[in-house]
Design a protein around this motif. Structure first.
Motif, PDB file in Angstrom:
ATOM      1  N   LEU A  34       0.856  -1.181   0.000  1.00  6.68           N
ATOM      2  CA  LEU A  34       0.000   0.000   0.000  1.00  6.68           C
ATOM      3  C   LEU A  34       0.895   1.234   0.000  1.00  6.68           C
ATOM      4  N   ARG A  35       1.003   1.846  -1.156  1.00  4.07           N
ATOM      5  CA  ARG A  35       1.854   3.025  -1.266  1.00  4.07           C
ATOM      6  C   ARG A  35       1.153   4.228  -0.649  1.00  4.07           C
ATOM      7  N   VAL A  36       1.866   4.938   0.211  1.00  5.89           N
ATOM      8  CA  VAL A  36       1.332   6.126   0.847  1.00  5.89           C
ATOM      9  C   VAL A  36       2.033   7.350   0.264  1.00  5.89           C
ATOM     10  N   GLY A  37       1.269   8.360  -0.052  1.00  8.28           N
ATOM     11  CA  GLY A  37       1.837   9.582  -0.608  1.00  8.28           C
ATOM     12  C   GLY A  37       1.767  10.728   0.371  1.00  8.28           C
TER      13      GLY A  37
ATOM     14  N   TYR B 227       6.750   4.909   0.836  1.00  8.16           N
ATOM     15  CA  TYR B 227       6.333   6.312   0.846  1.00  8.16           C
ATOM     16  C   TYR B 227       6.744   6.997  -0.441  1.00  8.16           C
ATOM     17  N   GLY B 228       5.803   7.704  -1.039  1.00  4.22           N
ATOM     18  CA  GLY B 228       6.092   8.494  -2.238  1.00  4.22           C
ATOM     19  C   GLY B 228       5.990   9.970  -1.945  1.00  4.22           C
ATOM     20  N   ALA B 229       7.036  10.717  -2.230  1.00 10.07           N
ATOM     21  CA  ALA B 229       7.057  12.162  -1.971  1.00 10.07           C
ATOM     22  C   ALA B 229       6.601  12.917  -3.212  1.00 10.07           C
TER      23      ALA B 229
ATOM     24  N   GLU C  58       1.318  18.362  -6.513  1.00 11.17           N
ATOM     25  CA  GLU C  58       1.602  17.087  -7.169  1.00 11.17           C
ATOM     26  C   GLU C  58       0.914  15.906  -6.495  1.00 11.17           C
ATOM     27  N   LEU C  59       0.642  16.014  -5.204  1.00  9.11           N
ATOM     28  CA  LEU C  59       0.059  14.884  -4.472  1.00  9.11           C
ATOM     29  C   LEU C  59      -1.385  14.632  -4.874  1.00  9.11           C
ATOM     30  N   LEU C  60      -2.166  15.681  -5.070  1.00 10.82           N
ATOM     31  CA  LEU C  60      -3.574  15.505  -5.406  1.00 10.82           C
ATOM     32  C   LEU C  60      -3.783  14.658  -6.649  1.00 10.82           C
ATOM     33  N   PRO C  61      -3.115  14.961  -7.796  1.00 13.56           N
ATOM     34  CA  PRO C  61      -3.301  14.103  -8.963  1.00 13.56           C
ATOM     35  C   PRO C  61      -2.842  12.674  -8.728  1.00 13.56           C
ATOM     36  N   ALA C  62      -1.766  12.488  -7.946  1.00 11.18           N
ATOM     37  CA  ALA C  62      -1.294  11.126  -7.657  1.00 11.18           C
ATOM     38  C   ALA C  62      -2.354  10.339  -6.908  1.00 11.18           C
ATOM     39  N   LEU C  63      -3.037  10.999  -5.996  1.00  9.50           N
ATOM     40  CA  LEU C  63      -4.084  10.332  -5.224  1.00  9.50           C
ATOM     41  C   LEU C  63      -5.308  10.060  -6.095  1.00  9.50           C
ATOM     42  N   LEU C  64      -5.708  11.054  -6.868  1.00 12.67           N
ATOM     43  CA  LEU C  64      -6.890  10.884  -7.722  1.00 12.67           C
ATOM     44  C   LEU C  64      -6.649   9.862  -8.827  1.00 12.67           C
ATOM     45  N   ASP C  65      -5.408   9.739  -9.295  1.00 11.05           N
ATOM     46  CA  ASP C  65      -5.083   8.799 -10.373  1.00 11.05           C
ATOM     47  C   ASP C  65      -4.768   7.398  -9.860  1.00 11.05           C
TER      48      ASP C  65
ATOM     49  N   ALA D 248      -3.109   8.976   1.312  1.00 12.38           N
ATOM     50  CA  ALA D 248      -2.190  10.091   1.538  1.00 12.38           C
ATOM     51  C   ALA D 248      -2.258  10.502   2.994  1.00 12.38           C
ATOM     52  N   THR D 249      -1.136  10.977   3.500  1.00 11.39           N
ATOM     53  CA  THR D 249      -1.065  11.558   4.838  1.00 11.39           C
ATOM     54  C   THR D 249      -0.556  12.978   4.677  1.00 11.39           C
ATOM     55  N   THR D 250      -1.413  13.946   4.972  1.00  9.76           N
ATOM     56  CA  THR D 250      -1.057  15.332   4.694  1.00  9.76           C
ATOM     57  C   THR D 250      -2.012  16.251   5.428  1.00  9.76           C
TER      58      THR D 250
END
Length: 329
Positions: free
Chosen positions: A157-160, A189-191, A198-205, A211-213
């Protein structure tokens, strides 16, 4: 973990000059707003630092505290590039850095030549709860569902997060993993620089499972139903997220708070330091700023001058210890 882990992080910001008088005059003398102020944001547009700085600049202009405040982005190395730029601008009393825990943490893991100890602390402005966020169609309906799957396959489970190693969005899943019995070294963990950037599109895609933010830059997407918050990391529920439980209410013994503030280059004059602090105080006291706190779900955490300097020094030591404990040095 024994007691609740409290890591203060984050993110914050704001700008410029003397208090507004009763008739709305700015601090520039003769009722004029101050000119020439600049705020450096050390990550890409769209993230928490960027949102805070641009909101502060706009409010200061609307309240006639300052005029034509320039906000500009210098991303790189999780904020270390921007921090180095500000330190190099020794004596520049018109420049400030939007920063928070992310810059503090990154400076200890990126091999940066400078830390926040080299800056002139001005003010802490806000605190923001961290959040565990998934897409609306995620199979994980609760944080308990997510943790159960994460325990079975930590690397699967990749977390961004919106910060580089050592930043708040990175430290949070490491602390969360420890709190639920997962080896932090197993976490994938992906930064993604600048949370909402940049995180929002990664999560939506679907590039990350969760995500933890800080939730502030995602609030529009959350309210639109495209994202779902499983839990917040604060000690108490967040008014902007009705019905969302805290980690502690979900049986996870962790409290994790983020903060954002403003620092200046080293060696600025006492007059310039006072100008900034007076301006930030005027910003804090304005009704427009208080309305923005509510709109973004930020908590007021105003602290200036020597008190903020002492706080920042403690944070620097705390984060250095945490980074060492997690083996991130």
């Amino acid at each position: 973990m024994r007691g609740p882990a409290r890591v203060v992080l984050g993110a914050l910001s704001v700008l410029t000059l003397l208090a507004v008088t009763a008739c709305g005059a700015g601090p520039g003398g003769a009722g004029e707003p101050v000119e020439g102020l600049r705020i450096l944001v050390p990550n890409t547009p769209g993230g928490g630092y960027d949102t805070t700085a641009r909101t502060a600049a706009r409010v200061m202009e609307e309240a006639r505290i300052a005029s034509d405040v320039q906000v500009f982005n210098v991303p790189g190395a999780g904020g270390a590039v921007g921090l180095q730029r500000v330190v190099n601008e020794r004596g520049n009393g018109r420049l400030a850095l939007q920063m928070g825990l992310g810059v503090v943490g990154t400076s200890h893991v990126s091999g940066a030549r400078v830390t926040v100890a080299r800056t002139t602390p001005l003010a802490r402005l806000i605190e923001e709860a961290g959040a565990v966020v998934v897409r609306e169609d995620s199979p994980y309906r609760t944080v308990e569902d997510l943790v159960a799957a994460w325990r079975k396959d930590p690397a699967g489970l990749r977390v961004g997060g919106g910060s580089s190693p050592g930043g708040p969005d990175h430290l949070l899943p490491m602390e969360l993993a420890k709190a639920v019995g997962i080896d932090p070294t197993k976490v994938d963990y992906g930064a993604y620089d600048g949370g909402g950037g940049e995180l929002l599109p990664a999560l939506l895609d679907g590039k990350v499972a969760f995500a933890t933010t800080g939730f502030g830059e995602f609030l529009d997407q959350i309210q639109a139903g495209r994202l779902r918050v499983l839990a917040v990391t604060s000690a108490r529920p967040v008014h902007a997220l009705p019905g969302v439980p805290t980690l502690k209410a979900s049986g996870i013994d962790l409290v994790f708070d983020n903060w954002r503030g403003i620092v200046a280059p080293p060696g600025i004059s006492a007059a310039d330091r006072k100008t900034w602090i007076d301006a930030l105080t005027a910003l804090h006291d304005s009704g427009r700023w208080q309305a923005e706190l509510t709109r973004h779900g930020w908590s007021d955490a105003f602290l200036t001058g020597d008190a903020f300097a002492a706080y920042l020094s403690r944070q620097d030591r705390t984060v250095a210890d945490l980074v060492a404990r997690l083996g991130l040095e």
